[in-house]
Design a protein around this motif. Structure first.
Motif, PDB file in Angstrom:
ATOM      1  N   TRP A 311      -0.697   3.833  -0.494  1.00 37.00           N
ATOM      2  CA  TRP A 311      -1.774   4.548   0.199  1.00 37.00           C
ATOM      3  C   TRP A 311      -2.726   5.241  -0.771  1.00 37.00           C
ATOM      4  O   TRP A 311      -3.714   5.831  -0.361  1.00 37.00           O
ATOM      5  CB  TRP A 311      -1.190   5.555   1.187  1.00 37.00           C
ATOM      6  CG  TRP A 311      -0.079   6.399   0.608  1.00 37.00           C
ATOM      7  CD1 TRP A 311      -0.193   7.561  -0.073  1.00 37.00           C
ATOM      8  CD2 TRP A 311       1.325   6.104   0.688  1.00 37.00           C
ATOM      9  NE1 TRP A 311       1.041   8.027  -0.441  1.00 37.00           N
ATOM     10  CE2 TRP A 311       2.000   7.154   0.020  1.00 37.00           C
ATOM     11  CE3 TRP A 311       2.059   5.083   1.257  1.00 37.00           C
ATOM     12  CZ2 TRP A 311       3.386   7.190  -0.087  1.00 37.00           C
ATOM     13  CZ3 TRP A 311       3.438   5.126   1.133  1.00 37.00           C
ATOM     14  CH2 TRP A 311       4.090   6.157   0.477  1.00 37.00           C
ATOM     15  N   SER A 321      -8.385   8.083  -4.047  1.00 28.32           N
ATOM     16  CA  SER A 321      -8.701   7.743  -2.660  1.00 28.32           C
ATOM     17  C   SER A 321      -7.405   7.588  -1.880  1.00 28.32           C
ATOM     18  O   SER A 321      -6.337   7.315  -2.445  1.00 28.32           O
ATOM     19  CB  SER A 321      -9.514   6.451  -2.594  1.00 28.32           C
ATOM     20  OG  SER A 321     -10.757   6.592  -3.244  1.00 28.32           O
ATOM     21  N   LYS A 323      -5.517   5.898   1.709  1.00 27.12           N
ATOM     22  CA  LYS A 323      -5.591   4.907   2.783  1.00 27.12           C
ATOM     23  C   LYS A 323      -4.627   5.338   3.893  1.00 27.12           C
ATOM     24  O   LYS A 323      -3.414   5.157   3.774  1.00 27.12           O
ATOM     25  CB  LYS A 323      -5.224   3.528   2.257  1.00 27.12           C
ATOM     26  CG  LYS A 323      -6.072   3.092   1.063  1.00 27.12           C
ATOM     27  CD  LYS A 323      -5.500   1.834   0.437  1.00 27.12           C
ATOM     28  CE  LYS A 323      -6.218   1.489  -0.863  1.00 27.12           C
ATOM     29  NZ  LYS A 323      -5.586   0.351  -1.555  1.00 27.12           N
ATOM     30  N   ARG A 324      -5.186   5.887   4.948  1.00 33.12           N
ATOM     31  CA  ARG A 324      -4.382   6.439   6.039  1.00 33.12           C
ATOM     32  C   ARG A 324      -3.444   5.394   6.656  1.00 33.12           C
ATOM     33  O   ARG A 324      -2.270   5.663   6.921  1.00 33.12           O
ATOM     34  CB  ARG A 324      -5.318   7.020   7.094  1.00 33.12           C
ATOM     35  CG  ARG A 324      -4.599   7.487   8.345  1.00 33.12           C
ATOM     36  CD  ARG A 324      -5.577   7.763   9.479  1.00 33.12           C
ATOM     37  NE  ARG A 324      -4.836   8.051  10.688  1.00 33.12           N
ATOM     38  CZ  ARG A 324      -4.962   9.142  11.393  1.00 33.12           C
ATOM     39  NH1 ARG A 324      -5.809  10.058  10.996  1.00 33.12           N
ATOM     40  NH2 ARG A 324      -4.281   9.341  12.501  1.00 33.12           N
ATOM     41  N   ASP A 325      -3.953   4.181   6.908  1.00 35.98           N
ATOM     42  CA  ASP A 325      -3.154   3.159   7.575  1.00 35.98           C
ATOM     43  C   ASP A 325      -1.918   2.791   6.770  1.00 35.98           C
ATOM     44  O   ASP A 325      -0.823   2.623   7.328  1.00 35.98           O
ATOM     45  CB  ASP A 325      -4.004   1.913   7.839  1.00 35.98           C
ATOM     46  CG  ASP A 325      -5.107   2.168   8.863  1.00 35.98           C
ATOM     47  OD1 ASP A 325      -4.995   3.173   9.592  1.00 35.98           O
ATOM     48  OD2 ASP A 325      -6.062   1.382   8.907  1.00 35.98           O
ATOM     49  N   GLU A 326      -2.091   2.646   5.446  1.00 33.89           N
ATOM     50  CA  GLU A 326      -0.948   2.328   4.583  1.00 33.89           C
ATOM     51  C   GLU A 326       0.107   3.439   4.666  1.00 33.89           C
ATOM     52  O   GLU A 326       1.313   3.186   4.708  1.00 33.89           O
ATOM     53  CB  GLU A 326      -1.414   2.162   3.136  1.00 33.89           C
ATOM     54  CG  GLU A 326      -2.199   0.897   2.871  1.00 33.89           C
ATOM     55  CD  GLU A 326      -1.289  -0.313   2.694  1.00 33.89           C
ATOM     56  OE1 GLU A 326      -0.063  -0.154   2.769  1.00 33.89           O
ATOM     57  OE2 GLU A 326      -1.814  -1.417   2.489  1.00 33.89           O
TER      58      GLU A 326
END
Length: 509
Positions: A311, A321, A323-326
């Protein structure tokens, strides 16, 4: 029931249309229900130009919840910026669309939309992505001048700034950020940026060489002698070992020496290649940790990799950065999120724009001591966030960092912070108390706008100015606590829309 409990935002939407040639652009409209009365606020920006705008008139079309027309108001007089709320005469109104009919300058000159033309939605402006090879040079070049989010372009008798604002062709400077059109043309030219990119790369390489040299110089003569005698002792002992043991043992010893001398990358490569020989795997992990300690200056380092924590992604200059989905796919917990110090052996220096945007489940965040910059809109719409533990080295909190953080009740900005961006706490409706660190000397525009439960702020240093509408819609605001002598207090310059601040009681602790 308090007065503020009767407030309800019916709509708060951007207006992306613009009338070609108009010297004012409508940016956003907000329809608010308060104490059974509906009001409209309009936020607008001048499209460049040297003449000061006195006011503009507009026709306003109101629609209901199902987008059906419920009525119009013609010739409404408004001010540039965020206008004083105007009464809406239609009880079913939810949304508003504004069409500018005339603009009056301070010298009496008038621009007129004689035909009543409606604005048009302009094409999307190209964005400066982090993958752009010139991205780092653009950030360095525009620092302190303008926020370079978009590629400047020309459209429909106007030019658009790097900040995204539309400006008439005759305007020499941007109406939003004040950046010169000539400066943009020169400093964002690809050939110029390529040269700057090479200069920045050369400087970074020189600094890296200097750091390595300084580290080597810090090794004392005594330590060098210990390493020499240790190497001799190992060499004598290795004579009695078999040939199959001698070679890996020699490489192992070399890696130990490299690690002690600060050549961490070489040592890690050797330990990794040795695999299961002795404790090589443990030595590789330990050396990697020592490297992290050296580059961060911390005794305890929270480190990870993008392979282990997919993420995260990080740029060469330390911009992290998320990554919310991960994160959710790996059953990540939102109860207490800790930002790491090191990712992929790169120190985390900055949280990227929109880092936690729309992470509505997030409750508590601890920011690394290595982080210096909290990016723009970092916590935008983190509705459950109630606690932020800042690191020791945060110097900048960029614009709109905490907009719509409804669960924040208290906030203390560290003394290390010298930049607190515009609209940082806009619409934090439960925010009650704020302490501004000694590095803050200005309160920016719309800083605490719509913080309807804000009662007081504490200042550690005198402030010189309060931007427009910084305390608009702050009906509960009553007190300003100053942690400095009364003799140091100087009345700041206060822009329009700050009646609550001007009426507050000033106390000295």
């Amino acid at each position: 029931m308090s007065e503020n409990e009767n407030r309800k935002i019916l709509s708060d939407r951007p207006q992306k249309e613009w009338i070609a040639g108009c010297p004012v652009q409508i940016k956003q409209t907000r329809v608010l229900l308060e104490n059974d009365a509906i009001t409209l606020s309009v936020f607008s920006v001048p499209c460049g130009g040297s003449l000061k705008i006195d006011h503009y008139t507009a026709d306003i079309e109101y629609t209901g919840a199902k987008r059906q027309n419920v009525g119009t108001s013609d010739g409404v007089s408004l001010k540039v910026g965020e206008s004083v709320p105007v009464a809406v005469p239609f009880a079913d109104a939810v949304y508003a669309a504004v069409t500018i009919r005339s603009v009056t300058y301070a010298d009496g000159t008038v621009w007129t939309n004689e035909s009543g033309t409606r604005g048009k939605v302009l094409p999307e402006q190209d964005i400066y992505w982090q993958t752009d090879p010139l991205y780092n040079a653009i950030r360095v070049e525009c620092s302190g001048v303008t926020e370079a989010k978009y590629k400047p372009d020309k459209i429909d008798g106007a030019w658009r700034c790097a900040c995204g604002q539309i400006n008439l062709d005759a305007s020499e400077t941007c109406g939003a950020c004040g950046c010169s059109h000539e400066w943009l043309t020169t400093h964002l030219d690809p050939a110029y940026l390529e040269e700057r990119s090479r200069e920045i790369a050369d400087k970074t390489e020189q600094e890296a060489v200097k750091i390595k040299k300084n580290r080597e110089n810090r090794v004392s003569d005594t330590t060098k002698m210990i390493l020499i005698f240790a190497a001799l002792g190992l060499a004598i002992a290795l004579v009695v070992l078999t040939f199959t043991t001698f070679i890996p043992m020699g490489r192992y010893s070399k890696a130990v020496g490299l690690a002690a001398d600060g050549s961490y990358d070489e040592a890690i490569a050797i330990f990794t290649d040795l695999g299961d020989f002795r404790d090589a795997r443990a030595q590789a992990a330990d050396t990697n940790y020592k490297k992290a300690q050296a580059i961060t200056g911390l005794e305890e380092v929270n480190m990870t990799t993008s392979a282990k924590s997919p993420w995260f992604s990080i740029t060469a200059d330390g911009i992290l950065s998320f990554k919310r989905d991960e994160y959710e796919d790996h059953d990540g917990s939102w109860s207490h999120f800790v930002v790491p110090d090191v990712v992929d052996n790169i120190v985390v220096r900055e949280l990227d724009r929109n880092f936690f945007m729309n992470c509505k489940e997030l409750l508590v965040v601890t920011i690394s001591d290595c982080v210096e910059v909290v990016g723009e809109q970092c916590f935008y719409n983190c509705e459950m966030l109630h606690t932020v533990n800042f690191g020791k080295n945060v110097t900048k909190i960029l614009p709109r960092a905490f907009i719509n953080c409804y669960a924040l009740t208290e906030m203390e900005i560290p003394d290390t912070v010298t930049t607190l961006g515009l609209r940082a706490f806009n619409n934090c409706i439960k925010l009650n108390k704020v302490v501004l660190g000694s590095g803050i000397t200005e309160i920016g525009s719309y800083q605490f706008s719509l913080c309807i439960e804000l009662e007081r702020i504490t200042l550690k240093s005198p402030i010189t100015s309060v931007g427009e509408f910084a305390f608009s819609e702050c009906a509960a605001f009553e007190k300003i606590h100053c942690r400095f002598a009364e003799s140091e207090w100087v009345e700041p310059t206060v822009a329009e829309g700050n009646e609550a601040f001007e009426a507050a009681q000033v106390l000295f602790e």
